[in-house]
Design an enzyme around this catalytic site. Sequence first.
Site, short mmCIF file in Angstrom:
data_model
loop_
_atom_site.label_atom_id
_atom_site.label_comp_id
_atom_site.label_asym_id
_atom_site.label_seq_id
_atom_site.Cartn_x
_atom_site.Cartn_y
_atom_site.Cartn_z
N GLY A 157 0.78 -1.18 -0.16
CA GLY A 157 0.05 0.13 -0.07
C GLY A 157 0.78 1.22 0.02
N CYS A 158 0.21 2.58 0.36
CA CYS A 158 0.90 3.70 0.19
C CYS A 158 1.86 3.90 1.24
CB CYS A 158 -0.23 4.80 0.68
SG CYS A 158 -1.64 4.80 -0.40
N ASN A 159 2.19 3.18 2.24
CA ASN A 159 3.65 3.15 3.01
C ASN A 159 4.83 2.53 2.35
OD1 ASN A 159 1.34 1.21 4.27
ND2 ASN A 159 3.47 0.10 4.67
N ALA A 160 4.46 1.61 1.40
CA ALA A 160 5.54 0.77 0.96
C ALA A 160 6.69 1.40 0.49
CB ALA A 160 4.80 -0.15 -0.12
N MET A 368 2.22 6.80 5.03
CA MET A 368 1.03 5.93 5.75
C MET A 368 0.22 4.94 4.72
SD MET A 368 1.34 9.39 6.22
CE MET A 368 -0.12 10.11 5.38
#
Length: 381
Positions: A157-160, A368
């Site tokens: 996801g966006c934190n990756a 995040m």
Amino acid sequence: MRGVRAPDTEGAGGCSGAGTPESHPRITAVGTALPPHSYTQHELLEIFGIEEPRIRSVFLNSAIDRRHLTLPPKSPSGGMVQETQGDLLRRHVDSGLSMGASAIRACLKRAGADVSDVRYLCCVSSTGFITPGFSALLIKEMGIPTATSRLDVVGMGCNAGLNALGAVAGWSGARPGALALMVCIEACSAAYVFDGTMRTSVVNSLFGDGAAAVAVQAGAEPAGGGTAGDGARGGAPALLGFASEIVPEASEAMRYDWDETHGRFSFSLDPDIPYVVGAHAAEPVRRLLADAGLRRSDIAHWIVHSGGKKVIDALRVNLRLTRHDLRHTTGVLRDCGNLSSGSFLFSYERLLAEGAAVPGDHGVLMTMGPGSTIETALLRW
């Protein structure tokens, strides 16, 4: 996930704040890419024939002006073709390869390097699942050396982007002089469901397509003999450390899973996400700075994921940041939407273009995403 990741002599972990600047991996260049077509929120409402007032309000009050997307073709009746999961996966691969290769080329050019210099390639994506992954496909597509070590980070996801950057920094730190690349490839328009519900409409109003690459190298000299720093007055910043925080009780707040009704994968975002992220953001920042012996006032630059208007507002309040601190975060959201794992690198690129970073400055990277997870990293120019 608690605590700042300690230095690892084998190069498998992150970096700490100790040591000379030359001992740390550095970000020597960044490059980004977007699809050729972009649309305003008003245009998207018209294209998809959205007339429901509540859904139109979600689109028009998102703090997003324009997004770059690869939309499906029109049907003979004038509407959009209803795509299968197979259609979406092909778009993920085709658009992803094009964007990823463009971002890598831009990054290597700024680093003064060539594809032949690459020794490690890490590819990040959450908008489709393929085997072999983008790392193998890009090596074939671009003529990157076949001996290149590689890693695919899929589905985080966006934190990756920061999860992967920690792995890239560890590899780089153990191999001074070797050039490592990380590229985030997110074809978010290949992960849409259109069913008129508020759940899918929130997702459809937010995400855009894009790719971003960074070159990472330990040691004083960039791989291709070019000038490290990508135009920033402060040169190439060192990666000093990483810190994470996961909120297990909010593990269902952000999901990308199979939607049985529509026969495809679908994003789901809980309305409480901004409050979850905001309430837990201060802790990893506190640990990140404490490990380096720094205070909040020592941070000159904040490079934060463009997660959405409410998320950005929650972070600003809970971290006591100013609108100026988050100017590039909000600017990327306005011009591109949420670009998932690569969003923070678009903000980083804008910071470098601004020329505001000078030697001795510290910066915090923050992303995040699902978990719910907050990832941070510390830079020093």
